[in-house]
Scaffold this active site. Structure first.
Site, short mmCIF file in Angstrom:
data_model
loop_
_atom_site.label_atom_id
_atom_site.label_comp_id
_atom_site.label_asym_id
_atom_site.label_seq_id
_atom_site.Cartn_x
_atom_site.Cartn_y
_atom_site.Cartn_z
N HIS A 101 -0.11 4.46 -1.11
CA HIS A 101 -0.78 5.61 0.06
C HIS A 101 -0.57 5.10 1.23
O HIS A 101 -0.63 6.74 2.01
CB HIS A 101 -1.62 5.77 -0.20
CG HIS A 101 -3.22 5.13 0.30
ND1 HIS A 101 -3.52 4.08 -0.10
CD2 HIS A 101 -3.66 5.82 0.98
CE1 HIS A 101 -4.43 3.96 0.50
NE2 HIS A 101 -4.47 4.79 1.67
N CYS B 95 1.02 -1.20 0.09
CA CYS B 95 0.24 0.30 -0.62
C CYS B 95 0.63 1.18 -0.33
O CYS B 95 1.28 1.74 1.62
CB CYS B 95 -1.11 -0.20 1.36
SG CYS B 95 -1.98 1.47 1.40
N GLY C 217 -0.17 3.99 -4.84
CA GLY C 217 1.46 4.08 -4.67
C GLY C 217 1.21 2.94 -5.06
O GLY C 217 2.36 2.92 -6.15
#
Length: 321
Positions: A88, A86, A249
């Site tokens: 972000h 992940c 991301g």
């Protein structure tokens, strides 16, 4: 009672659990992920599902790192389960680590927050000025192209890895564009594409089957260059129809693997469906893949204390999609 600190990165929520959960056993982060899936799935549901969350919620449990080379370990989760990467969230964790004093930060420079995630070791490079965080660069795990032009959902998809496996499809191939008015249709197409790729050989991780499976479908539009830099807009539909509000991301890392393979050697301006932006580039080329660096910023939205009344008939909650 469960305590959290919440952030958003480019509009995408990220809920960091800071207290109220038991220690999660395991020899490393990937093993702790398996244990959390078995033992703490009710907590994930409590924090993700309505009425405390929503169908597009995201968050994490903090765990010890694999070794002293990292500052944090993290287990990412969403409404449908636990993810392997992940970006972000990594950006939000960098801001969190500096603002909460979890690392000794340079008030006028860069501070590397090294984090062990299920897909490997990543870095949140936090840039500060006069003690204020200005931006975070997410340094991804090595990312690479898996396959191109794989038939799925009536279109051709390019598969690549950026900590998780993503299928990339130009929205125009479906007669659509990346904008809120087309989001419902894009979610429906993403579910079909992902279903068609379930069990496909290209959806298998080459060395660890725990990282196998297409996690998300990235729809993108080509846009005019910005000051000589490549420019795209995307929306990533992951898990079971969950929508990333940020440019994503780990999805951006997977996109950079494809774009580098196609000849891009500069910066990508990567917009989201809500208009937020990441800046991405390939910082290094290794034998196992390229190493993307993705710059964004996260902002704290609140601190929370959650509880579950044992008499509450809704229990750990629900989702409507």
């Amino acid at each position: 009672m469960i305590t959290t600190v919440d952030y958003h990165t480019g509009g995408e929520p990220f809920r960091i659990v800071t207290g109220g959960v038991p220690e999660i056993p395991g020899a490393d982060v990937l093993a702790r992920r398996a244990a959390a899936m078995e033992r703490l799935d009710d907590v994930r549901r409590l924090l993700c599902h309505e009425p405390r969350g929503h169908a597009d919620m995201y968050g994490c449990f903090l765990v010890p790192p694999n070794d002293p080379g990292a500052r944090l370990g993290v287990l990412f989760w969403h409404k449908d389960g636990f993810s392997t990467a992940c970006g972000h969230g990594t950006i939000a964790l960098g801001v969190h680590a500096v603002r909460e004093g979890l690392v000794q930060a340079d008030p006028d420079g860069e501070t590397d927050v090294v984090i062990d995630v299920p897909s490997g070791r990543v870095t949140a490079r936090v840039r500060s000025s006069r003690g204020r965080v200005e931006a975070v660069t997410f340094v991804s795990v090595p990312s690479y192209v898996i396959a191109r032009d794989v038939a799925a959902g009536g279109v051709q998809a390019d598969l690549s890895y950026g900590g998780a496996i993503y299928a990339s499809v130009p929205a125009g191939a479906l007669g659509l564009s990346v904008e809120p008015a087309h989001l419902t249709a894009l979610i429906e197409h993403a579910r079909r594409i992902k279903a068609d790729l379930a069990g496909h050989p290209a959806a298998r991780h080459p060395s660890d089957d725990r990282l196998s499976g297409v996690y998300g479908v990235i729809f993108y539009d080509e846009l005019p260059d910005v000051a000589g830099r490549a420019h795209q807009r995307n929306v990533t539909v992951f898990a079971d129809g969950e929508v990333d509000r940020s440019p994503c991301g780990s999805g951006t890392a997977a996109r950079m693997a494809l774009l580098h393979d196609a000849g891009l050697r500069g910066t990508l301006v990567h917009d989201s469906i809500v208009g937020s932006t990441f800046l991405a580039r390939v910082a290094e080329v290794r034998e196992e893949g390229v190493v993307p660096e993705i710059e964004g910023m996260a902002y704290r939205t609140g601190r929370h204390v959650f509880e579950l009344d044992p008499a509450d008939p809704i229990g750990t909650g629900f989702t409507l999609r």
